[in-house]
Design a protein around this motif. Structure first.
Motif, mmCIF file in Angstrom:
data_model
loop_
_atom_site.group_PDB
_atom_site.id
_atom_site.type_symbol
_atom_site.label_atom_id
_atom_site.label_comp_id
_atom_site.label_asym_id
_atom_site.label_seq_id
_atom_site.Cartn_x
_atom_site.Cartn_y
_atom_site.Cartn_z
ATOM 1 N N LYS A 229 -7.219 -0.548 -9.784
ATOM 2 C CA LYS A 229 -7.135 -0.324 -8.347
ATOM 3 C C LYS A 229 -5.686 -0.178 -7.895
ATOM 4 C CE LYS A 229 -10.447 -1.649 -5.050
ATOM 5 N NZ LYS A 229 -11.122 -2.693 -4.382
ATOM 6 N N LYS A 230 -4.831 -1.022 -8.461
ATOM 7 C CA LYS A 230 -3.414 -0.957 -8.091
ATOM 8 C C LYS A 230 -2.864 0.408 -8.463
ATOM 9 C CE LYS A 230 -2.401 -5.817 -8.836
ATOM 10 N NZ LYS A 230 -1.864 -6.725 -9.827
ATOM 11 N N GLN B 264 -1.753 7.160 -4.798
ATOM 12 C CA GLN B 264 -2.331 7.644 -3.527
ATOM 13 C C GLN B 264 -3.733 8.214 -3.737
ATOM 14 O OE1 GLN B 264 1.369 9.745 -3.623
ATOM 15 N NE2 GLN B 264 1.402 9.700 -1.399
ATOM 16 N N SER B 265 -4.457 7.622 -4.665
ATOM 17 C CA SER B 265 -5.788 8.156 -4.987
ATOM 18 C C SER B 265 -6.851 7.064 -4.825
ATOM 19 C CB SER B 265 -5.818 8.654 -6.433
ATOM 20 O OG SER B 265 -4.732 9.470 -6.707
ATOM 21 N N GLU B 266 -6.696 6.273 -3.801
ATOM 22 C CA GLU B 266 -7.614 5.163 -3.614
ATOM 23 C C GLU B 266 -9.031 5.672 -3.346
ATOM 24 O OE1 GLU B 266 -7.399 1.054 -1.041
ATOM 25 O OE2 GLU B 266 -6.335 2.829 -0.391
ATOM 26 N N CYS C 25 -12.594 6.142 -1.843
ATOM 27 C CA CYS C 25 -13.064 5.913 -0.472
ATOM 28 C C CYS C 25 -14.275 4.984 -0.433
ATOM 29 C CB CYS C 25 -13.375 7.244 0.210
ATOM 30 S SG CYS C 25 -14.783 8.110 -0.481
ATOM 31 N N LYS D 37 -7.427 9.473 0.836
ATOM 32 C CA LYS D 37 -8.399 8.839 -0.056
ATOM 33 C C LYS D 37 -8.933 9.844 -1.065
ATOM 34 C CE LYS D 37 -9.973 5.347 3.247
ATOM 35 N NZ LYS D 37 -9.208 4.263 2.657
ATOM 36 N N ASN E 32 -0.829 10.512 1.733
ATOM 37 C CA ASN E 32 -1.614 9.282 1.776
ATOM 38 C C ASN E 32 -2.993 9.588 2.311
ATOM 39 O OD1 ASN E 32 -0.707 6.950 0.663
ATOM 40 N ND2 ASN E 32 0.845 6.649 2.261
ATOM 41 N N THR F 118 -3.921 3.073 -6.092
ATOM 42 C CA THR F 118 -3.220 2.988 -4.812
ATOM 43 C C THR F 118 -1.830 3.597 -4.950
ATOM 44 O OG1 THR F 118 -4.405 0.939 -4.471
ATOM 45 C CG2 THR F 118 -2.579 1.369 -2.986
ATOM 46 N N LYS G 16 0.815 -1.206 0.000
ATOM 47 C CA LYS G 16 0.000 0.000 0.000
ATOM 48 C C LYS G 16 0.856 1.268 0.000
ATOM 49 C CE LYS G 16 -4.327 1.417 1.642
ATOM 50 N NZ LYS G 16 -5.314 1.505 2.608
ATOM 51 N N THR G 17 2.075 1.126 0.601
ATOM 52 C CA THR G 17 2.911 2.309 0.736
ATOM 53 C C THR G 17 3.708 2.611 -0.542
ATOM 54 O OG1 THR G 17 4.499 0.829 1.745
ATOM 55 C CG2 THR G 17 3.236 2.235 3.234
#
Ligand code: AMP
Length: 585
Positions: free
Chosen positions: A173-174, A180-182, A184, A140, A138, A177, A4-5
């Motif tokens: 999705k990857k 840093q725009s996952e 919400c 959403k 980091n 992530t 995730k990081t």
């Protein structure tokens, strides 16, 4: 597995982009070579007599310019499950339904892994430029994204809108992530079967994660405006849900309910806070930063037919920057916004020379008037002579032609762009309008952009009364002689007849095209008619398109309704509350 990081190597991306754009001509040659080497064995190219040649000169000499109509029989065979390679060597497994809002019905276009890869490349490129000026931490993203119904074609291929195909792809999705725009909202909300329910839940998720929201986005800006207009109506219900920790009964789909139940816990403090914020606002000005204190920017396509929504978006955004997203279509991507600090009105798109092979039909030089000696017939010959990516000239307008990795060869996209400059040797394009969208009766020609400017001018008259044009469209009425322009307006409140008459005159005067003005003066075109429609009419049009398989994320209000688009015309005409004829001429 991506952690995730893990974040994007922005410096490398920027460096690669610089190198590639410095050598755009060669990159284009190489890209064409790759496309033709990969797909030369497909039936369509085999029939062109290229005989394995992959250079641009042979390509242009052998392969004709085409429109979607020309390719339709091939695409249909692909959709029907033909076994042999028709447009591409590798079988096409997915079909995209273009939004079709400009034509009246969705079109089928091929979608494949290569198109997905170019989509991600565009996303990453513009993110790299954006993040340099507007870094996000980091957190959403509140993304108003939706999925269309996914169906299967006769041949068993998945068919959905291009955005749905992208959102459903595991790479999406990857990528979000890493950027840093996952989103919400849970997948069940994005892929929920009912757009109204998904919209409500997106808003609720945004509020639950309100402190973490770094950006608010959607594919096209229209969806963001629609979302916050909806918020104005449902905010109390949203607060009730948050207070009690129980989702409103209006959300009926079990999968959506159970996904939301995992996020929703009783939180009276948050409900009080939102209520306080909402009651403090004046006419919802600054709603977005009020609700999401850490939001860095608002992101979505804001140019072209989205420009009319900017005023409302700025109202909700206050001083949060608006950044237009990239330029592309279901058929393929074209350019990235690499100057994110420019306001949407000035946004340009730098073409990525390795995501397709691009040609441009100059709009000025190609229209040659020919007089024929036989009788007194005169006609316009429009023999297009396209130029290459690096041959375009600053200040000129062109129609875009795409050759893609997904089986489209010399495909006329129908968009008009203007070259505003170059980034190294790749052009920076401004989107002008759709080429075929035109109000025309005789010698007059008014594009979507001309209409937009006329509406902007006339809307100033109702802005004085703190009202706005929520949405608009037009058509030409030739049922009586002479024909005339009809403009449909949905307005946010009551306006007096005097003001609307003035708006109607102002619209008529604002079409400054010489053909229009001279025709109006001699009554070869009749007085412009302004028809004010009931509130909610444009929502009915949206619902109509959703019923056809379109998706809100890609929706564009048809600005000029063709006579063949019966259903939309009927919705507009059935909902006319008042009409006015111009007395401007
Ligand atoms: P769709 O058929 O839904 O794939 O929509 C693609 C069309 O949307 C393009 O051909 C353009 O007309 C329009 N479009 C896409 N990106 C932009 C943009 N950045 N600015 C203006 N119009 C755009």
């Amino acid at each position: 597995m991506l952690e995730k990081t893990e974040i994007l190597d922005v410096e490398k991306l920027l460096g690669d982009f610089e190198l590639m754009t410095k050598d755009a001509e060669n990159v284009q040659r190489e890209t064409l070579k790759m496309i033709l080497e990969e797909n030369g064995c497909a039936e369509y190219l085999q029939n062109m007599g290229l005989n394995d040649r992959t250079d641009p000169e042979s390509f242009k000499a052998c392969v004709p310019l085409v429109t979607h109509k020309d390719l339709e029989p091939y695409i249909q065979r692909v959709a029907d499950g033909a076994f042999s390679p028709i447009l591409t060597r590798k079988p096409i497994t997915t079909i995209s339904l273009s939004s079709g809002t400009t034509q009246g019905k969705p079109k089928f276009v091929p979608f494949n892994d290569e198109l997905m890869e170019t989509t991600l490349q565009i996303y990453r490129t513009s993110f790299a430029f954006r993040n340099r000026e507007f870094p996000i931490e980091n957190g959403k993203a509140l993304q108003f994204i939706y999925s269309s119904k996914q169906s299967k074609t006769k041949g068993g291929l998945f068919a959905g809108t291009a955005t749905t195909n992208v959102f459903r792809n595991s790479q999406f999705k990857k990528a979000m992530t890493v950027m840093q725009s996952e989103c919400c909202s849970p997948d069940e909300v994005i892929f929920g079967p009912d757009f109204h329910q998904s919209l409500y839940c997106h808003l609720l998720c945004g509020l639950i994660f309100h402190e973490e929201i770094q950006l608010v986005s959607s594919t096209f800006a229209h969806s963001i405006v629609l979302a916050f207009r909806t918020f104005e109506q449902v905010w109390e219900e949203l607060c009730d849900d948050i207070r009690e920790g129980v989702l409103t009964s209006r959300i009926t789909f079990p999968s959506v309910r159970s996904a939301m139940a995992k996020l929703l816990k009783p939180n009276p403090e948050l409900a009080d806070l939102i209520e306080k914020k909402c009651s403090r606002l004046s006419n919802w000005y600054g709603l977005i930063p009020e609700l999401f204190p850490n939001v860095k920017y608002i992101y979505g396509i804001m140019t072209g037919s989205m420009e009319p929504y900017l005023k409302k978006l700025r109202h909700y955004a206050a001083d949060v920057p608006l950044i237009s997203a990239d330029y592309g279509s279901s058929e393929g991507w074209i350019g990235a916004n690499i100057n994110p600090s420019l306001p949407p009105e000035s946004t340009t798109y730098a073409v990525l020379p390795n995501i397709g092979y691009f040609e441009f039909i100059p709009l000025k030089e190609n229209v040659e008037e020919h007089m024929q000696e036989n009788g007194n017939v005169s006609f316009l010959s429009t023999e297009p002579k396209p130029v290459g990516l690096t041959e375009v000239k600053v200040g000129e307008e062109y129609e875009v032609i795409i050759t893609s990795f997904a089986g489209l060869y010399r495909y006329r996209l129908g968009d008009v762009v203007k070259v505003m400059g170059f980034h190294n040797s790749t052009p920076e394009l401004k989107f002008v309008c759709r080429r075929n969208l035109m109000l025309t009766i005789n010698i007059d020609k008014n594009t979507e952009k001309d209409l937009q400017l006329a509406v902007e001018e006339a809307a100033k008259l109702i802005a004085e009364e703190k009202l706005e044009v929520i949405d608009f469209s037009s058509n030409v009425d030739v049922s009586s002689d002479p024909g005339h322009y009809v403009i449909f307006w949905e307005i946010s409140g009551e306006v007096s007849d005097e003001v609307l008459k003035e708006c109607c005159n102002c619209l008529d005067r604002s079409f400054v095209d010489a053909g229009y003005v001279s025709s109006r003066k001699v009554n070869a075109i009749g007085p412009l008619e302004l028809r004010v429609v009931w509130k909610g009419t444009f929502h009915k049009i949206l619902d109509h398109y959703l019923g056809l398989g379109a998706v809100v994320s890609q929706f564009k209000t048809p600005r000029c309704v063709e006579p063949t688009n019966n259903k939309v015309l009927q919705i507009l005409c059935d909902n006319v509350a008042k009409n006015y004829f111009s007395t401007a001429f």
